[in-house]
Design a protein around this motif. Sequence first.
Motif, mmCIF file in Angstrom:
data_model
loop_
_atom_site.group_PDB
_atom_site.id
_atom_site.type_symbol
_atom_site.label_atom_id
_atom_site.label_comp_id
_atom_site.label_asym_id
_atom_site.label_seq_id
_atom_site.Cartn_x
_atom_site.Cartn_y
_atom_site.Cartn_z
ATOM 1 N N ILE A 233 0.839 -1.205 0.000
ATOM 2 C CA ILE A 233 0.000 0.000 0.000
ATOM 3 C C ILE A 233 0.872 1.251 0.000
ATOM 4 O O ILE A 233 0.653 2.187 -0.779
ATOM 5 C CB ILE A 233 -0.936 -0.010 1.227
ATOM 6 N N GLU A 234 1.876 1.267 0.876
ATOM 7 C CA GLU A 234 2.739 2.433 0.975
ATOM 8 C C GLU A 234 3.601 2.597 -0.284
ATOM 9 O O GLU A 234 3.920 3.725 -0.689
ATOM 10 C CB GLU A 234 3.632 2.314 2.215
ATOM 11 N N ARG A 235 3.960 1.487 -0.918
ATOM 12 C CA ARG A 235 4.795 1.571 -2.120
ATOM 13 C C ARG A 235 4.057 2.235 -3.274
ATOM 14 O O ARG A 235 4.669 2.850 -4.151
ATOM 15 C CB ARG A 235 5.282 0.180 -2.506
ATOM 16 N N MET A 236 2.736 2.123 -3.298
ATOM 17 C CA MET A 236 1.962 2.794 -4.332
ATOM 18 C C MET A 236 2.010 4.309 -4.147
ATOM 19 O O MET A 236 1.776 5.067 -5.084
ATOM 20 C CB MET A 236 0.514 2.296 -4.316
ATOM 21 N N ARG A 237 2.310 4.752 -2.934
ATOM 22 C CA ARG A 237 2.440 6.194 -2.667
ATOM 23 C C ARG A 237 3.864 6.680 -2.918
ATOM 24 O O ARG A 237 4.079 7.732 -3.517
ATOM 25 C CB ARG A 237 2.041 6.513 -1.226
ATOM 26 N N PHE A 238 4.833 5.922 -2.429
ATOM 27 C CA PHE A 238 6.224 6.381 -2.501
ATOM 28 C C PHE A 238 6.992 5.804 -3.694
ATOM 29 O O PHE A 238 8.098 6.262 -3.971
ATOM 30 C CB PHE A 238 6.955 6.007 -1.197
ATOM 31 N N GLU A 239 6.427 4.792 -4.340
ATOM 32 C CA GLU A 239 7.029 4.162 -5.518
ATOM 33 C C GLU A 239 8.468 3.740 -5.224
ATOM 34 O O GLU A 239 8.718 3.068 -4.227
ATOM 35 C CB GLU A 239 6.927 5.122 -6.715
ATOM 36 N N GLU A 240 9.429 4.160 -6.087
ATOM 37 C CA GLU A 240 10.803 3.656 -5.948
ATOM 38 C C GLU A 240 11.532 4.244 -4.744
ATOM 39 O O GLU A 240 12.619 3.781 -4.385
ATOM 40 C CB GLU A 240 11.610 3.943 -7.222
ATOM 41 N N ARG A 241 10.952 5.240 -4.115
ATOM 42 C CA ARG A 241 11.598 5.806 -2.916
ATOM 43 C C ARG A 241 11.552 4.828 -1.740
ATOM 44 O O ARG A 241 12.376 4.916 -0.823
ATOM 45 C CB ARG A 241 10.904 7.115 -2.515
ATOM 46 N N LEU A 242 10.583 3.919 -1.753
ATOM 47 C CA LEU A 242 10.453 2.940 -0.681
ATOM 48 C C LEU A 242 11.028 1.608 -1.154
ATOM 49 O O LEU A 242 10.487 0.948 -2.040
ATOM 50 C CB LEU A 242 8.982 2.768 -0.278
ATOM 51 N N ARG A 243 12.148 1.213 -0.558
ATOM 52 C CA ARG A 243 12.817 -0.038 -0.900
ATOM 53 C C ARG A 243 12.882 -0.905 0.356
ATOM 54 O O ARG A 243 13.192 -0.395 1.446
ATOM 55 C CB ARG A 243 14.220 0.236 -1.445
ATOM 56 N N THR A 244 12.593 -2.160 0.207
ATOM 57 C CA THR A 244 12.545 -3.057 1.373
ATOM 58 C C THR A 244 13.363 -4.312 1.116
ATOM 59 O O THR A 244 13.488 -4.771 -0.025
ATOM 60 C CB THR A 244 11.099 -3.468 1.699
ATOM 61 N N THR A 245 13.899 -4.859 2.193
ATOM 62 C CA THR A 245 14.641 -6.120 2.167
ATOM 63 C C THR A 245 14.220 -6.945 3.376
ATOM 64 O O THR A 245 14.207 -6.434 4.508
ATOM 65 C CB THR A 245 16.162 -5.878 2.208
ATOM 66 N N PHE A 246 13.884 -8.207 3.130
ATOM 67 C CA PHE A 246 13.520 -9.129 4.212
ATOM 68 C C PHE A 246 14.612 -10.190 4.349
ATOM 69 O O PHE A 246 14.980 -10.839 3.360
ATOM 70 C CB PHE A 246 12.175 -9.802 3.928
ATOM 71 N N ARG A 247 15.126 -10.339 5.546
ATOM 72 C CA ARG A 247 16.118 -11.368 5.849
ATOM 73 C C ARG A 247 15.573 -12.218 6.998
ATOM 74 O O ARG A 247 15.931 -12.023 8.159
ATOM 75 C CB ARG A 247 17.461 -10.737 6.211
ATOM 76 N N ILE A 248 14.698 -13.116 6.631
ATOM 77 C CA ILE A 248 14.008 -13.945 7.618
ATOM 78 C C ILE A 248 14.614 -15.347 7.581
ATOM 79 O O ILE A 248 14.441 -16.086 6.607
ATOM 80 C CB ILE A 248 12.495 -14.011 7.336
ATOM 81 N N ASP A 249 15.356 -15.697 8.629
ATOM 82 C CA ASP A 249 15.920 -17.041 8.686
ATOM 83 C C ASP A 249 14.796 -18.067 8.776
ATOM 84 O O ASP A 249 13.816 -17.876 9.519
ATOM 85 C CB ASP A 249 16.843 -17.181 9.894
ATOM 86 N N GLU A 250 14.948 -19.159 8.057
ATOM 87 C CA GLU A 250 13.881 -20.161 7.984
ATOM 88 C C GLU A 250 13.464 -20.702 9.350
ATOM 89 O O GLU A 250 12.267 -20.889 9.601
ATOM 90 C CB GLU A 250 14.308 -21.294 7.057
ATOM 91 N N PRO A 251 14.409 -20.981 10.278
ATOM 92 C CA PRO A 251 13.976 -21.508 11.588
ATOM 93 C C PRO A 251 13.088 -20.562 12.383
ATOM 94 O O PRO A 251 12.394 -20.992 13.306
ATOM 95 C CB PRO A 251 15.307 -21.756 12.321
ATOM 96 N N THR A 252 13.084 -19.275 12.039
ATOM 97 C CA THR A 252 12.291 -18.311 12.820
ATOM 98 C C THR A 252 10.865 -18.181 12.316
ATOM 99 O O THR A 252 10.035 -17.559 12.992
ATOM 100 C CB THR A 252 12.943 -16.920 12.768
ATOM 101 N N GLU A 253 10.556 -18.742 11.144
ATOM 102 C CA GLU A 253 9.254 -18.481 10.526
ATOM 103 C C GLU A 253 8.089 -19.013 11.349
ATOM 104 O O GLU A 253 6.989 -18.473 11.287
ATOM 105 C CB GLU A 253 9.226 -19.082 9.119
ATOM 106 N N GLY A 254 8.301 -20.069 12.116
ATOM 107 C CA GLY A 254 7.230 -20.600 12.962
ATOM 108 C C GLY A 254 7.182 -19.994 14.340
ATOM 109 O O GLY A 254 6.310 -20.341 15.151
ATOM 110 N N GLY A 255 8.107 -19.066 14.654
ATOM 111 C CA GLY A 255 8.105 -18.422 15.964
ATOM 112 C C GLY A 255 6.923 -17.499 16.144
ATOM 113 O O GLY A 255 6.414 -16.911 15.180
ATOM 114 N N LEU A 256 6.473 -17.351 17.387
ATOM 115 C CA LEU A 256 5.295 -16.542 17.693
ATOM 116 C C LEU A 256 5.697 -15.169 18.223
ATOM 117 O O LEU A 256 6.675 -15.035 18.973
ATOM 118 C CB LEU A 256 4.418 -17.249 18.727
ATOM 119 N N LEU A 257 4.916 -14.175 17.852
ATOM 120 C CA LEU A 257 5.076 -12.822 18.357
ATOM 121 C C LEU A 257 3.721 -12.136 18.328
ATOM 122 O O LEU A 257 2.826 -12.567 17.609
ATOM 123 C CB LEU A 257 6.099 -12.043 17.541
ATOM 124 N N PRO A 258 3.533 -11.078 19.122
ATOM 125 C CA PRO A 258 2.248 -10.359 19.096
ATOM 126 C C PRO A 258 1.927 -9.852 17.699
ATOM 127 O O PRO A 258 2.802 -9.344 17.000
ATOM 128 C CB PRO A 258 2.480 -9.201 20.082
#
Length: 380
Positions: A233-258
Amino acid sequence: MAVLPFQPTPFFANKNRAFWRLQVVGWVGALVLRAMSLLATGQSWSPLALVVVEIINGFSISLLLAVIYRQLMGQRALLTWGVTAVVLPLAVCLYAFMDAWVVDLSHPDSTSGFPQLFVQVFFYDAALLGAWSALYYAINFFLRVEEQNDALLRLEVQATNAQLAMLRYQLNPHFLFNTLNSISTLVLLGQTEPANAMLTRLSSFLRYTLINEPEGRVTVAKEVETLKLYLDIERMRFEERLRTTFRIDEPTEGGLLPSLLLQPLVENAIKYAVSTQESGAEITIAAQLVGQNLRITVSDTGPGLQNQEGDHRLNAVSFDGGQTVSTGVGLANIRDRLAQAYGPAHRFETYEPSEGGFAVTIEIPFERRDADFPASATAT
């Protein structure tokens, strides 16, 4: 672990049933003790009938006392103990009168007169009814204290849930207003397809926000999936100004958080890093296991805390037309939610990396549900 074939229930779960059980057991116990005393002193069993009548008299009088005491329990202490001090001696006198009368009728040739018999049984009956009254008040006061404690615990839970709900639902109104304004602009420009796409993503994001329980927890994979929906949603507003990178280790994907714990952090980065620079900024979301803890870091390549907006970023305030405006979200919100959910068993740290920018690191105990979760979070 073995499971009981029945579900145990507290003894005082049903007060009326518990009263009758204690009443019967107590007076039957008194009967047994009197009978044992007769045997111990070498007397015959003939007085046992009189003992049974005495116990029945005491049982009946204690029922009358229970009715009176029940009415006194909710009154002021002075009234409760004052009336008890009057009622209990009268009950003892009635009990002793009935016992002496029964003994006098059963032994007409006895040398002891009625007054002497009355005095003989008075002290025993006083001890019996006095002990019964003390137990009645003690048990009921204990139950009242337990009820008050349970009520306080329920109120604390409700207050905690209400606070979590308040923190959980504190979406930045600027995000909603800006998104709706962007949709309105796209519609006016005749760009219905991107407007519809933006509206669909906003609807999905809000549905997730409102449906999930405020105190509920989700997996890292689900949180990242929802975070990507927000970023789309935000990228449609900021376009190329908003750049994101996700570095999610596989063992953490099943971990719980609020749930929606990371969205305010990313929103904070967009507000103070992406929107303040013409070139925008890159936001990195990383998750890894550190021992028994789940470590999540949200960092950006913005100006950090070096400019005048630094204190505003930490305090979650902004300026609109020269007036201080609370964003309603931000670092204080996350800190409060973590304190509510984990107490001292968490770490929340803000700092400026050596390469510049701003970063927030969260460490919480790593927990996961029994079921396996699909790995839906991938690096982008």
